[in-house]
Write an enzyme that holds these catalytic residues in place. Structure first.
Site, PDB file in Angstrom:
ATOM      1  N   LYS A  23       0.826  -1.212   0.000  1.00  0.00           N
ATOM      2  CA  LYS A  23       0.000   0.000   0.000  1.00  0.00           C
ATOM      3  C   LYS A  23       0.860   1.262   0.000  1.00  0.00           C
ATOM      4  CE  LYS A  23      -2.127  -1.135   3.798  1.00  0.00           C
ATOM      5  NZ  LYS A  23      -1.526  -2.468   3.972  1.00  0.00           N
ATOM      6  N   THR A  24       1.802   1.306   0.923  1.00  0.00           N
ATOM      7  CA  THR A  24       2.646   2.495   1.031  1.00  0.00           C
ATOM      8  C   THR A  24       3.503   2.648  -0.231  1.00  0.00           C
ATOM      9  OG1 THR A  24       2.659   2.211   3.421  1.00  0.00           O
ATOM     10  CG2 THR A  24       4.330   3.655   2.514  1.00  0.00           C
TER      11      THR A  24
ATOM     12  N   ASP B 151      -2.096   7.831   3.625  1.00  0.00           N
ATOM     13  CA  ASP B 151      -1.681   6.490   4.052  1.00  0.00           C
ATOM     14  C   ASP B 151      -2.320   6.188   5.418  1.00  0.00           C
ATOM     15  OD1 ASP B 151      -0.421   4.045   4.056  1.00  0.00           O
ATOM     16  OD2 ASP B 151       1.629   4.821   4.226  1.00  0.00           O
ATOM     17  N   GLU B 152      -2.438   4.921   5.771  1.00  0.00           N
ATOM     18  CA  GLU B 152      -2.980   4.496   7.076  1.00  0.00           C
ATOM     19  C   GLU B 152      -4.339   5.148   7.344  1.00  0.00           C
ATOM     20  OE1 GLU B 152      -1.417   2.223   8.851  1.00  0.00           O
ATOM     21  OE2 GLU B 152       0.722   2.387   8.397  1.00  0.00           O
TER      22      GLU B 152
ATOM     23  N   GLN C 174      -5.775  -3.231  10.603  1.00  0.00           N
ATOM     24  CA  GLN C 174      -4.682  -2.600  11.331  1.00  0.00           C
ATOM     25  C   GLN C 174      -5.119  -1.312  12.004  1.00  0.00           C
ATOM     26  OE1 GLN C 174      -0.595  -2.890   9.581  1.00  0.00           O
ATOM     27  NE2 GLN C 174      -1.721  -3.462   7.742  1.00  0.00           N
TER      28      GLN C 174
ATOM     29  N   ARG D 225       5.033  -7.392  11.022  1.00  0.00           N
ATOM     30  CA  ARG D 225       6.225  -6.540  10.833  1.00  0.00           C
ATOM     31  C   ARG D 225       7.419  -7.379  10.391  1.00  0.00           C
ATOM     32  NH1 ARG D 225       3.969  -2.944   9.278  1.00  0.00           N
ATOM     33  NH2 ARG D 225       2.188  -4.313   9.519  1.00  0.00           N
TER      34      ARG D 225
HETATM   35  P1  ATP Z   1       1.573  -2.109   6.014  1.00  0.00           P
HETATM   36  O1  ATP Z   1       0.142  -2.526   5.968  1.00  0.00           O
HETATM   37  O2  ATP Z   1       2.327  -2.864   7.021  1.00  0.00           O
HETATM   38  O3  ATP Z   1       1.741  -0.626   6.071  1.00  0.00           O
HETATM   39  P2  ATP Z   1       2.003  -1.963   3.170  1.00  0.00           P
HETATM   40  O4  ATP Z   1       0.814  -2.566   2.534  1.00  0.00           O
HETATM   41  O5  ATP Z   1       2.079  -0.489   3.209  1.00  0.00           O
HETATM   42  O6  ATP Z   1       2.204  -2.601   4.614  1.00  0.00           O
HETATM   43  P3  ATP Z   1       4.595  -1.815   1.986  1.00  0.00           P
HETATM   44  O7  ATP Z   1       5.324  -1.378   3.159  1.00  0.00           O
HETATM   45  O8  ATP Z   1       4.285  -0.805   0.923  1.00  0.00           O
HETATM   46  O9  ATP Z   1       3.253  -2.560   2.427  1.00  0.00           O
HETATM   47  O10 ATP Z   1       5.316  -3.029   1.273  1.00  0.00           O
HETATM   48  C1  ATP Z   1       5.811  -4.122   2.028  1.00  0.00           C
HETATM   49  C2  ATP Z   1       7.116  -4.608   1.442  1.00  0.00           C
HETATM   50  O11 ATP Z   1       6.910  -5.272   0.204  1.00  0.00           O
HETATM   51  C3  ATP Z   1       8.077  -3.457   1.149  1.00  0.00           C
HETATM   52  O12 ATP Z   1       9.394  -3.878   1.426  1.00  0.00           O
HETATM   53  C4  ATP Z   1       7.865  -3.237  -0.330  1.00  0.00           C
HETATM   54  O13 ATP Z   1       8.982  -2.630  -0.932  1.00  0.00           O
HETATM   55  C5  ATP Z   1       7.651  -4.659  -0.833  1.00  0.00           C
HETATM   56  N1  ATP Z   1       6.842  -4.717  -2.074  1.00  0.00           N
HETATM   57  C6  ATP Z   1       5.579  -4.290  -2.231  1.00  0.00           C
HETATM   58  N2  ATP Z   1       5.157  -4.508  -3.502  1.00  0.00           N
HETATM   59  C7  ATP Z   1       6.187  -5.083  -4.165  1.00  0.00           C
HETATM   60  C8  ATP Z   1       6.377  -5.547  -5.510  1.00  0.00           C
HETATM   61  N3  ATP Z   1       5.430  -5.467  -6.441  1.00  0.00           N
HETATM   62  N4  ATP Z   1       7.582  -6.079  -5.807  1.00  0.00           N
HETATM   63  C9  ATP Z   1       8.557  -6.176  -4.890  1.00  0.00           C
HETATM   64  N5  ATP Z   1       8.443  -5.754  -3.616  1.00  0.00           N
HETATM   65  C10 ATP Z   1       7.266  -5.217  -3.251  1.00  0.00           C
HETATM   66 MG    MG Z   2       2.188   0.850   4.829  1.00  0.00          MG
END
Ligand code: ATP
Ligand code: MG
Length: 722
Positions: free
Chosen positions: A35-36, A220-221, A251, A603
């Site tokens: 997402k981020t 975000d969040e 979350q 995490r």
């Molecule tokens: P959270 O809910 O914990 O905030 P999130 O959904 O925001 O998580 P991110 O932090 O954006 O998730 O991504 C998690 C990890 O996966 C990061 O290290 C990110 O770089 C990696 N990632 C996400 N998408 C891809 C992709 N398509 N290819 C490779 N790595 C990815």
């Molecule tokens: Mg995130």
């Protein structure tokens, strides 16, 4: 990076979201699904394609740290600085707006920000000026009330008090507090948001300007926005500018601070033609960690529901460690960390997470002993916390009443009616007579240099310290601490404060009793009290890795949101601690605790280790704990139980005898034998399975039919042979 590179390292669904035509978008997706990452890519994409210029973007993150890393990521992708882009927290952005438009906001140009401690002190002054008794109207509660109203967008005149005496009084306090803030040009955190919202509403020209300017708003969040934050976003986007919100209902962990999970549902109703996107592939964690986290969160009702999977390997099972007590839990965690470091894991990729700040003390000590640098995020180190410093100041006065710094710190803490002016008289007297504040105070009273009321208050402080000194003469160190916390009313003051913060401070104070109980005086030339105080002073300033140094990361679960680490330790999985006892009566809050556990587990990238202690000395006393219900909600197949290190160990006896390898029963401490059936007053009957230590510390592990396996100190457990 050009546009195709930018889109290349995304999966299909992520790419679709990043490259979607301008319009409202909601991404609800589980942890680690990107997402981020998608949000950052979206911003880079919009700028790179020429859809917007950086200054037309408003991006909202949850912490300043997240804002910095977001900006860096975008600059990396675009290979240019984007200083004009607004990316920050709700508070940061509101502050910026108020600084720019202080006149429209009705603020003095040099308005000052009140942090939470300043705010509390101001509330206290207000209570005093209203001649309200702090015991009846705890300042913390008033502070909480004021902030909760502001978070809901309510000024005193909007509060629905139902003519109830309590609410009526609180509203009066709120109004008087506002008066003081206005007079002194002070703005608290909640005010930043509320005032910005009101200013934009009252100044259509200004609002129109920002609505035109922020052509894309990204958040975000989103699951943790509160009412005023949501209203704020809606206002800025109301001219039809697209909103791009990402979040995860699983979350949402700030309900206790006013966050509204319903905002996710409201969003699709309030923002026209919202396209909802779901990301289901997790890129962060191994299969085992992810499956375990999915199984846990499935126990919650009313979820939007999602199905997270990973292409990554199963990875190592989650380690589960049942420690004998909290000290041993810390020892295990730290020795496990040492092994990871020896095998090349970068220290900053290792995190220890806990539910309650008070848990950090034992972990800190163990890290210091092992000489592993660490950093605590979003919270202070134990001996640096204000309430702990107040307590140690009292202890110092017991040891030496002429300690001026300690005298100054607590002469009016908790408040006992010794105003700044009286303290100044004491200071002047000390200067004039070249003596300590303690001596000067006596002089001030004798010479009637202050009003009778102040003199009485000073006298009662002096009597308090003298009384404590006499009473605690023959006490053990921990009893001294306990006595001081009670006599000074430090503990009662925080206990009377029914907010989360108050509970936390009271817990920390109780933890100080535990620290004293566990303290071993290694410096023979000092008294135990002085040695303990020296230890406290040193710990307050050391061990914390410096900026830029690789450090093991310590933080509460709340602070860990959005972050990721190779190795994560989740400690203290015990009923009452996690889930926290304040949440046990309310199903809604219990679910929030479960989400918090989900946040913690997700995490971890490679390795997750969960631990609990069968005995914990957390609130000043040793308690038998029960393993957290969350552990039983994680299927066994993802867990590997690590057994406590034991000097004598045997196959678990469950009634029958093992056919081989068992000769003459081994005699162990206390006259028990491995395999022997014993009974315990509380846990009933069980079988001795292992033992360790000897003398007063000898303990045995007993597998009880009804309570499972427990470590017991033989000297206290009063075990009976059956
Ligand atoms: P959270 O809910 O914990 O905030 P999130 O959904 O925001 O998580 P991110 O932090 O954006 O998730 O991504 C998690 C990890 O996966 C990061 O290290 C990110 O770089 C990696 N990632 C996400 N998408 C891809 C992709 N398509 N290819 C490779 N790595 C990815
Ligand atoms: Mg995130």
């Amino acid at each position: 990076m050009d546009i195709s590179d930018l889109l290349d390292n995304l999966n299909d669904v992520q790419r679709e979201a990043v490259a979607a035509p301008p319009g409202n978008m909601l991404i609800v997706a589980g942890a680690g699904s990107g997402k981020t990452r998608v949000l950052a890519h979206r911003i880079a994409y919009l700028i790179r394609t020429g859809e917007v210029s950086p200054q037309e973007i408003l991006a909202v993150t949850f912490t300043n740290k997240a804002a910095r890393s977001m900006r860096e990521r975008i600059e990396d992708m675009l290979d240019m600085p984007v200083r004009q882009m607004w990316v920050g927290t709700f508070h940061g952005i509101a502050h910026r707006l108020l600084r720019a438009h202080w006149q429209e906001a009705g603020l003095p140009q040099g308005f000052q920000i009140l942090d939470s401690d300043d705010q509390l002190r101001t509330v206290k002054r207000v209570l005093r000026s209203m001649e309200l008794d702090e015991a009846r109207w705890p300042p913390k509660q008033a502070q909480w009330f004021i902030n909760a109203q502001k978070d809901e967008g309510r000024r005193p005149e909007h509060v629905d008090h139902h003519n109830a005496a309590y609410e009526l009084q609180m509203v009066k306090i709120y109004a008087a507090y506002e008066e003081v803030c206005k007079r002194s040009g002070l703005v608290d955190f909640a005010e930043l948001l509320l005032r910005t919202h009101e200013t934009l509403l009252k100044n259509p020209g200004l609002l129109a300007h920002y609505q035109r300017r922020f052509r894309h708003i990204l958040v975000d969040e989103f699951q943790d926005t509160n009412t005023i934050q949501y209203a704020w976003l809606k206002l800025l986007a109301s001219s039809g500018n697209p909103m791009f919100a990402v979040g995860d209902d699983d979350q949402s962990i700030y309900g206790w601070r006013g966050a509204r999970i319903e905002n996710i549902q409201r969003y699709t109703e309030d923002f026209a033609n919202t396209q909802t996107v779901r990301l289901e592939q997790n890129y962060r964690s191994t299969g085992n960690i992810l499956s375990a986290a999915n199984a846990l969160i499935a126990k919650n009702d009313g979820r939007l529901g999602k199905n997270l999977w990973t292409e990554g390997s199963e990875g190592e099972p989650i380690l589960l460690y049942a420690a004998f007590n909290d000290l041993e839990e810390a020892r295990y965690i730290i020795s496990n960390i040492q092994t990871h470091i020896d095998h090349g894991t970068v220290k900053s990729e290792i995190a220890i997470l806990y539910r309650s700040n008070a848990q950090s003390r034992v972990l800190e000590s163990a890290l210091q002993r092992a000489e592993i640098p660490y950093r605590i995020y979003g919270g202070q180190r134990f001996f640096e916390r204000a309430e702990i410093k107040n307590a140690t100041a009292y202890l110092r006065l017991l040891s030496n009443p002429h300690d001026d710094a300690s005298f100054e710190r607590v002469v009016n803490t908790p408040t006992r009616g010794i105003g700044e002016r009286s303290v100044q008289v004491v200071r002047d007297m000390a200067k004039q007579n070249q003596c300590s504040l303690w001596q000067a105070a006596g002089e001030v009273i004798a010479s009637k240099s202050v009003a009778a009321r102040s003199a009485n208050a000073l006298q009662s402080f002096i009597s308090l310290i003298e009384g404590m000194t006499t009473a605690s003469q023959e006490m053990e160190l921990f009893e001294k601490v306990e006595h001081m916390l009670q006599a000074s009313t430090l503990l009662a003051t925080h206990q009377a404060d029914k907010t989360e913060k108050g509970a936390m401070r009271a817990e920390n104070l109780e933890e100080l009793i535990t620290a004293a109980r566990q303290f071993e005086n290694e410096e023979e030339e000092l008294s135990e009290l002085d040695s303990f105080l020296a230890h406290a002073a040193l710990e307050a300033g050391e061990g914390q890795g410096s900026e830029g140094e690789e450090c093991v990361q310590l933080m509460t679960l709340h602070t860990a949101k959005g972050l990721e680490f190779d190795v994560v330790y989740l400690s203290g999985l015990e009923e009452g601690l996690f889930p926290h006892r304040m949440s046990l009566d309310e199903p809604g809050r219990l679910e929030e605790e479960r989400r918090l556990c989900y946040v913690g587990m997700t995490r971890a990238r490679q390795q997750l280790c969960i631990s609990y202690a069968e005995i914990r000395r957390l609130h000043g006393q040793e308690q038998y704990t029960q393993a957290s219900r969350f552990l039983s909600e994680i299927p066994d197949e993802y867990l590997r139980e690590v057994r406590a290190r034991a000097s004598h160990s045997a196959a678990v006896y469950s009634g029958g005898t093992s056919s081989t390898g068992w000769s003459a029963p081994q005699q162990i401490a206390g006259g028990f034998q491995l395999g022997q059936r014993v009974s315990h007053a509380k846990f009933g009957e069980g079988v001795v399975t292992s033992s360790e230590g000897d003398g007063a510390h000898a303990r045995v592990q007993v597998n009880f039919s009804d309570y499972g396996s427990k470590w017991l100190v033989i000297a206290y457990a009063n075990l009976q042979a059956v």
